[in-house]
Design a protein around this motif. Structure first.
Motif, PDB file in Angstrom:
ATOM      1  N   MET A  83       5.649 -23.220  16.505  1.00  0.00           N
ATOM      2  CA  MET A  83       4.109 -22.376  17.467  1.00  0.00           C
ATOM      3  C   MET A  83       4.290 -23.537  18.752  1.00  0.00           C
ATOM      4  SD  MET A  83       0.909 -20.953  15.443  1.00  0.00           S
ATOM      5  CE  MET A  83       0.519 -21.999  13.634  1.00  0.00           C
ATOM      6  N   PRO A  84       3.875 -23.467  19.786  1.00  0.00           N
ATOM      7  CA  PRO A  84       3.455 -23.959  20.761  1.00  0.00           C
ATOM      8  C   PRO A  84       1.817 -24.391  21.229  1.00  0.00           C
ATOM      9  CG  PRO A  84       4.090 -22.105  22.070  1.00  0.00           C
ATOM     10  CD  PRO A  84       4.601 -21.635  20.760  1.00  0.00           C
ATOM     11  N   PRO A  85       1.956 -25.913  20.835  1.00  0.00           N
ATOM     12  CA  PRO A  85       0.322 -25.844  20.941  1.00  0.00           C
ATOM     13  C   PRO A  85       0.183 -25.867  22.372  1.00  0.00           C
ATOM     14  CG  PRO A  85       1.549 -27.600  20.483  1.00  0.00           C
ATOM     15  CD  PRO A  85       2.397 -27.019  20.607  1.00  0.00           C
ATOM     16  N   SER A  86      -1.267 -26.018  22.814  1.00  0.00           N
ATOM     17  CA  SER A  86      -1.610 -26.193  24.054  1.00  0.00           C
ATOM     18  C   SER A  86      -1.697 -27.374  24.549  1.00  0.00           C
ATOM     19  CB  SER A  86      -2.954 -25.850  24.889  1.00  0.00           C
ATOM     20  OG  SER A  86      -2.895 -23.893  24.396  1.00  0.00           O
ATOM     21  N   LEU A  87      -1.139 -27.384  25.521  1.00  0.00           N
ATOM     22  CA  LEU A  87      -0.883 -28.771  26.439  1.00  0.00           C
ATOM     23  C   LEU A  87      -2.019 -28.429  27.766  1.00  0.00           C
ATOM     24  CD1 LEU A  87       2.211 -30.587  26.210  1.00  0.00           C
ATOM     25  CD2 LEU A  87      -0.361 -30.540  24.250  1.00  0.00           C
ATOM     26  N   GLU A  88      -2.629 -30.087  28.175  1.00  0.00           N
ATOM     27  CA  GLU A  88      -3.314 -29.839  29.260  1.00  0.00           C
ATOM     28  C   GLU A  88      -3.204 -31.327  30.130  1.00  0.00           C
ATOM     29  OE1 GLU A  88      -5.381 -28.165  32.032  1.00  0.00           O
ATOM     30  OE2 GLU A  88      -4.526 -26.525  29.937  1.00  0.00           O
ATOM     31  N   VAL A 102      -3.020 -36.759  28.129  1.00  0.00           N
ATOM     32  CA  VAL A 102      -2.104 -35.297  27.287  1.00  0.00           C
ATOM     33  C   VAL A 102      -3.484 -34.722  26.998  1.00  0.00           C
ATOM     34  CG1 VAL A 102      -0.751 -33.835  26.483  1.00  0.00           C
ATOM     35  CG2 VAL A 102       0.268 -35.915  28.207  1.00  0.00           C
ATOM     36  N   TRP A 103      -4.154 -33.951  27.083  1.00  0.00           N
ATOM     37  CA  TRP A 103      -5.115 -33.453  25.688  1.00  0.00           C
ATOM     38  C   TRP A 103      -4.565 -31.808  25.424  1.00  0.00           C
ATOM     39  CZ3 TRP A 103      -9.124 -28.974  27.295  1.00  0.00           C
ATOM     40  CH2 TRP A 103      -9.618 -28.862  26.228  1.00  0.00           C
ATOM     41  N   VAL A 104      -4.800 -32.488  24.252  1.00  0.00           N
ATOM     42  CA  VAL A 104      -4.639 -31.268  23.157  1.00  0.00           C
ATOM     43  C   VAL A 104      -5.862 -30.495  22.869  1.00  0.00           C
ATOM     44  CG1 VAL A 104      -3.182 -30.752  21.354  1.00  0.00           C
ATOM     45  CG2 VAL A 104      -2.578 -32.314  22.186  1.00  0.00           C
ATOM     46  N   PRO A 105      -5.951 -29.823  22.727  1.00  0.00           N
ATOM     47  CA  PRO A 105      -7.774 -28.678  22.772  1.00  0.00           C
ATOM     48  C   PRO A 105      -7.382 -28.230  21.366  1.00  0.00           C
ATOM     49  CG  PRO A 105      -6.087 -27.088  24.027  1.00  0.00           C
ATOM     50  CD  PRO A 105      -5.835 -28.289  24.300  1.00  0.00           C
ATOM     51  N   PRO A 106      -8.108 -28.482  20.661  1.00  0.00           N
ATOM     52  CA  PRO A 106      -8.901 -27.958  19.601  1.00  0.00           C
ATOM     53  C   PRO A 106      -8.097 -25.948  18.611  1.00  0.00           C
ATOM     54  CG  PRO A 106     -10.561 -27.858  20.362  1.00  0.00           C
ATOM     55  CD  PRO A 106      -9.799 -28.548  20.955  1.00  0.00           C
ATOM     56  N   THR A 107      -7.243 -25.690  17.771  1.00  0.00           N
ATOM     57  CA  THR A 107      -6.934 -24.403  18.244  1.00  0.00           C
ATOM     58  C   THR A 107      -7.163 -23.865  16.895  1.00  0.00           C
ATOM     59  OG1 THR A 107      -5.977 -22.854  19.036  1.00  0.00           O
ATOM     60  CG2 THR A 107      -4.376 -24.866  18.319  1.00  0.00           C
ATOM     61  N   ARG A 175      -3.079 -24.258  37.319  1.00  0.00           N
ATOM     62  CA  ARG A 175      -1.810 -25.457  36.531  1.00  0.00           C
ATOM     63  C   ARG A 175      -0.704 -24.806  37.208  1.00  0.00           C
ATOM     64  NH1 ARG A 175      -1.129 -26.954  30.665  1.00  0.00           N
ATOM     65  NH2 ARG A 175       1.212 -25.759  30.820  1.00  0.00           N
ATOM     66  N   PRO A 176      -0.117 -25.418  38.193  1.00  0.00           N
ATOM     67  CA  PRO A 176       1.631 -24.508  38.812  1.00  0.00           C
ATOM     68  C   PRO A 176       2.092 -24.548  37.741  1.00  0.00           C
ATOM     69  CG  PRO A 176       0.256 -25.448  40.560  1.00  0.00           C
ATOM     70  CD  PRO A 176      -0.472 -26.106  38.896  1.00  0.00           C
ATOM     71  N   GLY A 177       3.057 -23.353  37.755  1.00  0.00           N
ATOM     72  CA  GLY A 177       4.515 -23.737  36.467  1.00  0.00           C
ATOM     73  C   GLY A 177       3.968 -23.282  34.985  1.00  0.00           C
ATOM     74  N   HIS A 178       2.447 -22.767  34.486  1.00  0.00           N
ATOM     75  CA  HIS A 178       1.518 -22.440  33.581  1.00  0.00           C
ATOM     76  C   HIS A 178       2.507 -21.610  33.197  1.00  0.00           C
ATOM     77  CE1 HIS A 178      -0.968 -20.822  30.637  1.00  0.00           C
ATOM     78  NE2 HIS A 178      -1.506 -22.379  31.063  1.00  0.00           N
ATOM     79  N   PRO A 179       2.702 -22.077  31.116  1.00  0.00           N
ATOM     80  CA  PRO A 179       4.162 -21.400  30.714  1.00  0.00           C
ATOM     81  C   PRO A 179       3.800 -19.080  30.573  1.00  0.00           C
ATOM     82  CG  PRO A 179       3.249 -23.018  29.846  1.00  0.00           C
ATOM     83  CD  PRO A 179       3.034 -23.077  30.958  1.00  0.00           C
ATOM     84  N   PHE A 345     -10.949 -19.984  27.640  1.00  0.00           N
ATOM     85  CA  PHE A 345     -11.591 -19.700  28.665  1.00  0.00           C
ATOM     86  C   PHE A 345     -10.542 -21.745  29.279  1.00  0.00           C
ATOM     87  CE2 PHE A 345     -14.270 -17.039  27.982  1.00  0.00           C
ATOM     88  CZ  PHE A 345     -15.013 -16.824  28.752  1.00  0.00           C
ATOM     89  N   THR A 346     -10.488 -22.168  28.387  1.00  0.00           N
ATOM     90  CA  THR A 346     -10.006 -23.470  29.139  1.00  0.00           C
ATOM     91  C   THR A 346      -8.645 -23.456  30.139  1.00  0.00           C
ATOM     92  OG1 THR A 346     -10.751 -25.417  27.434  1.00  0.00           O
ATOM     93  CG2 THR A 346      -8.865 -25.740  29.110  1.00  0.00           C
ATOM     94  N   GLN A 347      -7.697 -22.747  29.259  1.00  0.00           N
ATOM     95  CA  GLN A 347      -6.558 -22.272  30.507  1.00  0.00           C
ATOM     96  C   GLN A 347      -7.017 -21.476  31.843  1.00  0.00           C
ATOM     97  OE1 GLN A 347      -3.418 -23.263  29.428  1.00  0.00           O
ATOM     98  NE2 GLN A 347      -4.443 -24.567  27.927  1.00  0.00           N
ATOM     99  N   ILE A 348      -7.909 -20.366  31.615  1.00  0.00           N
ATOM    100  CA  ILE A 348      -8.329 -20.056  33.288  1.00  0.00           C
ATOM    101  C   ILE A 348      -9.290 -20.838  33.779  1.00  0.00           C
ATOM    102  CG2 ILE A 348      -7.233 -17.736  32.459  1.00  0.00           C
ATOM    103  CD1 ILE A 348     -10.667 -17.179  31.819  1.00  0.00           C
ATOM    104  N   GLY A 349      -9.336 -21.983  33.852  1.00  0.00           N
ATOM    105  CA  GLY A 349     -10.280 -22.419  34.318  1.00  0.00           C
ATOM    106  C   GLY A 349     -11.887 -22.554  34.240  1.00  0.00           C
ATOM    107  N   TYR A 350     -11.995 -21.265  33.494  1.00  0.00           N
ATOM    108  CA  TYR A 350     -13.359 -22.192  32.705  1.00  0.00           C
ATOM    109  C   TYR A 350     -14.340 -22.388  32.249  1.00  0.00           C
ATOM    110  CZ  TYR A 350     -13.344 -16.789  35.122  1.00  0.00           C
ATOM    111  OH  TYR A 350     -13.296 -15.455  36.187  1.00  0.00           O
ATOM    112  N   ALA A 351     -12.873 -23.815  30.839  1.00  0.00           N
ATOM    113  CA  ALA A 351     -14.296 -24.665  31.023  1.00  0.00           C
ATOM    114  C   ALA A 351     -12.688 -25.346  30.848  1.00  0.00           C
ATOM    115  CB  ALA A 351     -14.643 -24.120  29.504  1.00  0.00           C
ATOM    116  N   GLU A 352     -13.816 -26.381  30.217  1.00  0.00           N
ATOM    117  CA  GLU A 352     -12.636 -27.980  30.688  1.00  0.00           C
ATOM    118  C   GLU A 352     -12.830 -28.375  29.079  1.00  0.00           C
ATOM    119  OE1 GLU A 352     -13.689 -30.739  32.990  1.00  0.00           O
ATOM    120  OE2 GLU A 352     -14.598 -29.482  33.993  1.00  0.00           O
ATOM    121  N   GLU A 353     -12.526 -29.410  28.888  1.00  0.00           N
ATOM    122  CA  GLU A 353     -12.342 -30.079  27.197  1.00  0.00           C
ATOM    123  C   GLU A 353     -13.739 -29.970  26.338  1.00  0.00           C
ATOM    124  OE1 GLU A 353     -12.561 -34.653  26.558  1.00  0.00           O
ATOM    125  OE2 GLU A 353     -11.451 -34.223  29.078  1.00  0.00           O
TER     126      GLU A 353
END
Length: 466
Positions: A83-88, A102-107, A175-179, A345-353
């Motif tokens: 399964m795809p881990p999230s990447l920033e 390349v930031w990999v958030p905990p999930t 993030r243009p091109g976001h999956p 929240f990180t994906q939509i820009g409401y929070a950061e790492e």
């Protein structure tokens, strides 16, 4: 990332959450192993273009976008990852060299790369081979968090479907091109781990995180009967309140409502970062509100609180504390409370790492209200932004904000010599109509002189008109 923060990471070296790797036109398989191990532990940052000893060699600038696409394609390849881990991604320019972070958030979830389970131990990516090792990983990932509890009868129609489209747009804008931009609603929810299967019980469906993030009011209430946030503004009497909002909406709506409440009752001091005005209030409030909504134990009956009074801004929320005591930037080791919600929240820009919020609070709390923040971990997590900057005596915070805006526009006029209403609006973060009102007020005070008609009017410092 600021230069001094990056240099501190280079000096500290590789760790459980930091990995350096050389990189040419494309990263090697060992970079994907690190991504897998970070996703299975507490997240982390992979710096491409840095040697093991912290020397910055850089990556070709022309290949930055291609490297990002390659990593996304690899993580979404079912032949490589289960399964795809999230990447920033973040591009860092350092002494004429480019470094890709390349930031990999905990999930949630246990990730496999080419069928192997990787874990992060100290500064190494370790393959877990025995059943007991893998069982321990599942235990660590699935028994700590309550956000992943599955509700088999929670349906798509129980969610605020228009919010899904809003979140998709925010993710793509950030993030243009976001999956997510190429996924339908259900695929997006599954990708965000809001729809999952419990490998222990076999239960499959939407989880508590889905209900909390996007649920209609009745779904939020059913998933978390005790969930609410009490927002209170007290002006004079400590035993009463002058304004109050009880927020029971899903977390996306609650985020906006709580930020609006803070903007209504807190001043926004004039602050320049370089030669650009930024809103320190918006930055601090964003971090405080997102932290209150993300890092709480939602099954606790303790209601979250947001209080604005003479002491400043304070939030309280139930927590699952690993330790108790005050948090400081020097010894802060971020641990996710609700990684699925935090990642959304990180994906939509409401929070950061994890950890960036504390850095922002440390940096901007003093110019905001005059004092450093105080954060205390325990069964109740407390964030306090003390107030040492006094408002105008007897005034409402909104009146102080008006005076702050007036002074900001006056300072711009003094600095530049002349202003149009639109120029003042952009710098002071108000509408052109509001800026024009303040400029006309300066004219009435004898501090400015107008020139031109309504469409071309400029305001000059008194005695500076051409």
């Amino acid at each position: 990332m600021e230069r001094e923060v990056f240099e501190a990471i280079l000096r500290q070296g590789e760790s459980t959450t930091v990995e350096f790797k050389r990189c040419g036109t494309n990263p090697g398989p060992d970079a994907l192993e690190t991504i897998c191990s970070f996703a299975n532990r507490n997240g982390g940052s992979l710096f491409l273009g840095v040697t093991d000893n912290g020397e910055v060699t850089g990556v070709p600038s022309a290949n930055l976008l291609e490297i990002q696409r390659n990593l996304i394609n690899c993580t979404y390849n079912p032949n490589l990852f289960n399964m795809p881990p999230s990447l920033e991604f973040e591009s860092i320019e350092y002494d004429d060299r480019s470094v890709l972070r390349v930031w990999v958030p905990p999930t949630q979830g246990v990730f496999r790369f080419k069928g192997r389970v990787y874990d992060r131990v100290a500064d190494a990516d370790v393959v877990l081979k025995t059943d007991s090792q893998i069982s321990s990983l599942y235990l660590r990932k699935y028994t700590v968090f309550t956000e992943q509890h599955i509700f088999p009868h929670l349906r798509m129609e129980d969610l605020e479907l228009p919010l899904i489209e809003e979140c998709r747009k925010r993710a793509v804008l950030r993030r243009p091109g976001h999956p997510w931009g190429q996924m339908d609603d259900f695929e997006l929810l599954r990708s965000a781990q809001l729809y999952m299967r419990d490998i222990e019980t076999g239960a499959e469906g939407f989880n508590r995180a889905a209900a909390l993030l996007l649920g209609k009011p009745e779904a939020v209430l059913a998933a978390c009967p005790a969930y609410k946030t009490d927002a209170v503004f007290r002006k004079d009497d400590p035993d009463r309140y002058d304004d109050r909002a009880t927020v029971r909406d899903n977390l996306i709506i609650a985020y906006d409502r709580l930020r609006e409440f803070c903007a209504k009752h807190l001043p926004d001091p004039f602050y320049l970062e370089g030669d650009v005005r930024i809103s320190v209030r918006d930055i601090v409030v964003r971090e405080v509100v997102s932290n209150t909504l993300i890092h709480r134990e939602f099954t606790s009956p303790f209601p979250a609180k947001l209080v604005i009074d003479d002491a400043g801004l304070r939030t309280e929320n139930a927590s699952r504390a690993i330790f108790e005591g005050r948090l400081t930037l020097a010894d802060f080791n971020p641990m996710p409370k609700n990684p699925i919600i935090a990642n959304f929240f990180t994906q939509i820009g409401y929070a950061e790492e994890l950890g960036s919020g504390l850095r922002n609070l440390e940096k901007y709390s003093k110019p905001f209200l005059g004092a450093d923040p105080a954060l205390r971990e325990g069964d109740v997590f407390v964030t306090q932004i003390p107030r040492e900057i006094e408002l105008v005596p007897g005034s409402h915070p909104a009146e102080s904000m008006k005076e702050t805006t007036r002074l900001a526009i006056l300072a711009l006029l003094e600095e530049r010599g002349s202003l149009s209403a639109s120029e003042a609006a952009g710098e002071a973060r108000v509408t052109a109509k509001t800026a024009a009102k303040y400029l006309k007020g300066l004219v009435a005070e004898g501090l400015a002189e107008p020139d031109g008609n309504a469409r071309t009017r400029r305001y000059y410092r008194t005695g500076m008109m051409r």
